[in-house]
Design a protein around this motif. Structure first.
Motif, PDB file in Angstrom:
ATOM      1  N   CYS A  57      80.969  34.658  36.742  1.00 14.14           N
ATOM      2  CA  CYS A  57      82.090  34.945  37.698  1.00 14.14           C
ATOM      3  C   CYS A  57      81.952  36.187  38.264  1.00 14.14           C
ATOM      4  O   CYS A  57      81.438  37.198  37.448  1.00 14.14           O
ATOM      5  N   GLY A  58      82.540  36.400  39.476  1.00 12.89           N
ATOM      6  CA  GLY A  58      82.701  37.698  39.854  1.00 12.89           C
ATOM      7  C   GLY A  58      81.263  38.452  39.920  1.00 12.89           C
ATOM      8  O   GLY A  58      80.387  38.066  40.327  1.00 12.89           O
ATOM      9  N   THR A  59      81.333  39.777  39.367  1.00 11.71           N
ATOM     10  CA  THR A  59      80.247  40.894  39.543  1.00 11.71           C
ATOM     11  C   THR A  59      79.292  40.177  38.765  1.00 11.71           C
ATOM     12  O   THR A  59      78.062  40.241  39.354  1.00 11.71           O
ATOM     13  N   SER A  83      78.094  37.480  31.346  1.00 11.15           N
ATOM     14  CA  SER A  83      79.552  37.930  31.278  1.00 11.15           C
ATOM     15  C   SER A  83      79.530  39.220  30.541  1.00 11.15           C
ATOM     16  O   SER A  83      79.073  39.438  29.435  1.00 11.15           O
ATOM     17  N   GLN A  84      80.383  40.265  31.211  1.00 11.32           N
ATOM     18  CA  GLN A  84      80.657  41.436  30.513  1.00 11.32           C
ATOM     19  C   GLN A  84      81.284  41.260  29.453  1.00 11.32           C
ATOM     20  O   GLN A  84      81.022  41.559  28.082  1.00 11.32           O
ATOM     21  N   SER A  85      82.423  40.684  29.166  1.00 10.46           N
ATOM     22  CA  SER A  85      83.563  40.551  28.311  1.00 10.46           C
ATOM     23  C   SER A  85      83.033  39.106  27.271  1.00 10.46           C
ATOM     24  O   SER A  85      83.175  39.186  25.868  1.00 10.46           O
ATOM     25  N   GLY A  86      82.073  38.236  27.686  1.00 13.62           N
ATOM     26  CA  GLY A  86      82.054  37.099  26.901  1.00 13.62           C
ATOM     27  C   GLY A  86      83.068  36.151  26.552  1.00 13.62           C
ATOM     28  O   GLY A  86      82.865  35.423  25.718  1.00 13.62           O
ATOM     29  N   ALA A 128      87.152  47.331  37.273  1.00 12.22           N
ATOM     30  CA  ALA A 128      86.265  46.960  38.329  1.00 12.22           C
ATOM     31  C   ALA A 128      84.886  47.335  37.404  1.00 12.22           C
ATOM     32  O   ALA A 128      84.549  48.160  36.769  1.00 12.22           O
ATOM     33  N   SER A 129      83.998  46.055  37.300  1.00  7.06           N
ATOM     34  CA  SER A 129      82.844  46.255  36.548  1.00  7.06           C
ATOM     35  C   SER A 129      81.854  47.226  37.244  1.00  7.06           C
ATOM     36  O   SER A 129      81.551  46.949  38.457  1.00  7.06           O
ATOM     37  N   LEU A 149      83.395  43.228  47.069  1.00  4.66           N
ATOM     38  CA  LEU A 149      84.211  42.803  46.242  1.00  4.66           C
ATOM     39  C   LEU A 149      84.947  44.195  45.494  1.00  4.66           C
ATOM     40  O   LEU A 149      86.034  44.209  45.328  1.00  4.66           O
ATOM     41  N   LYS A 150      83.934  45.222  45.288  1.00  6.82           N
ATOM     42  CA  LYS A 150      84.458  46.522  44.605  1.00  6.82           C
ATOM     43  C   LYS A 150      85.469  46.943  45.694  1.00  6.82           C
ATOM     44  O   LYS A 150      86.677  47.677  45.327  1.00  6.82           O
ATOM     45  N   GLU A 184      88.720  44.987  45.534  1.00  6.96           N
ATOM     46  CA  GLU A 184      89.572  45.237  44.144  1.00  6.96           C
ATOM     47  C   GLU A 184      90.131  46.505  44.096  1.00  6.96           C
ATOM     48  O   GLU A 184      91.416  46.590  43.485  1.00  6.96           O
TER      49      GLU A 184
END
Ligand code: M6R
Length: 364
Positions: free
Chosen positions: A55-57, A102-105, A154-155, A239-240, A243
């Motif tokens: 998803c997303g970034t 995924s950053q967060s997982g 923001a990633s 996106l950045k 956001e």
């Protein structure tokens, strides 16, 4: 914890040379310029198709990776955003590798897609930044990014580290499939190892970008254009901006302009063009000229050579170091992050906690 920085996002942008180097250290052997993946009891040479979901970034990292997997390993790649993937009826071939980024997982849709693929017998690979996360625990093939905790909503640094891991994985797969010989592998690794210094050189332009943010801040709409592996960077740039600066922004494949969006061009819409020197440069520039011919206000982001060739007549330019096309998506992430960051600062928005957004989207 922010040290000398005003915001976590800013700190995390500036950490990128260090954390990308840190991440690369666990995916390449510097002594002999070879790719080294974590030990796995799974034969990558048998992979016939790769499905990447995020998803997303993190999805934009998947879009970049598709170019690399296809170019290097000649393996077909399907990509999808997790919320769509879950509710269509994806056709998954036996022997497929399903990759989740995924950053967060913990992203709910991505995790649900992972579980679906697991139930379908796919081998599950995950590129995650939080090693204790649900996705990390449920993976067959765990590919951690070593970006360190990412606090800003923001990633930023997680994205460039994802790209570093994915490039190494694509090269590794190519070697396993006999598509890349030693000399080519060495070359790829050499280019990857150039990324931290190139990221530093990109960060040196922070002040120019801060000045340019004053041009972008008054805009109601902004367009970002890029081609090939830099097209996802156009999406990421848009996106950045959305956001954290709340400016309406769209990213387009530059060749798509004439199929519709060029109708939006007027003096009030800044068009930011990502055009590193390389095989796609001339094509992107010709799309940029079409925009300019219609009164478009172009900001060109390129290297010195590209700016010399095409910078004239732009309202502003940002100079990036000259880099191999492989690492251009990592390096060009920096100006799009900084431009969003400084634009948000000019507008006085809450950079680290933008309205309506959560760091980790754990509900559908
Ligand atoms: O933790 P994840 O990488 O799974 O998160 C995915 C998206 O929610 C995330 O990238 C989001 O788009 C960011 N706010 C982008 O800056």
């Amino acid at each position: 914890e922010k040290g000398n920085y005003r915001h976590f996002m800013q700190k995390e942008i500036f950490e990128q040379p260090t954390v990308v180097a840190q991440t690369l250290r666990s995916y390449v052997h510097q002594a002999n310029n070879s790719v080294a993946l974590p030990q796995i009891d799974f034969d990558l040479s048998t992979v016939k198709r790769i499905t990447i979901v995020a998803c997303g970034t993190s999805f934009y990292a998947a879009m970049v990776a598709k170019y690399w997997f296809e170019t290097f390993a000649r393996v077909p790649v399907d990509i999808d955003v997790a919320s769509e993937f879950r509710y269509r009826q994806p056709v998954l071939e036996d022997g497929g590798l399903a990759l989740f980024i995924s950053q967060s997982g913990e992203t709910a849709d991505t995790l649900a897609a992972l579980r679906h693929c697991k139930a379908e017998g796919q081998t599950i690979g995950v590129v995650v930044n939080v090693p204790t996360s649900s996705m990390a625990r449920e993976a067959d093939l765990l590919l951690p990014t070593h970006a360190g905790p990412e606090i800003g909503v923001a990633s930023t640094k997680a994205f460039t580290c994802q790209l570093a891991v994915l490039a190494a994985l694509a090269a590794h797969l190519a070697v396993k499939k006999g598509r890349m010989d030693r000399a080519e592998e060495e070359e790829v690794v050499r280019h990857l190892l150039e990324a931290p210094a190139a990221l530093n050189a990109a960060l040196d332009h922070d002040e120019d970008i801060a000045a340019m943010a004053h041009l972008i801040a008054p805009a109601r709409d902004v367009l970002y254009l890029g081609r090939g592996p830099d097209y996802p960077l156009a999406l990421e740039g848009a996106l950045k901006l959305k956001e954290i600066s709340y400016i309406h922004a769209e990213g387009y494949a530059s060749g798509e302009m004439k199929h519709g969006p060029i109708a939006l061009i007027d003096e009030a819409v800044p068009v930011i063009v990502l055009a590193p020197s390389g095989p796609l440069f001339e094509k992107t520039v010709s799309n940029m000229q079409e925009v300019r011919a219609r009164g478009g206000q172009v900001v060109l982001i390129s290297d010195a050579e590209g700016l010399r060739e095409a910078g004239e007549g732009c309202i502003a330019t940002i100079e990036m170091p000259r880099v191999h096309p492989l690492i251009a998506p990592l390096v060009y992430a920096v100006p799009v992050q900084l431009l969003a960051y400084h634009t948000a600062c000019v507008k006085g928005t809450d950079v680290d906690q933008p309205r309506n957004l959560a760091k980790s989207v754990t509900v559908e």
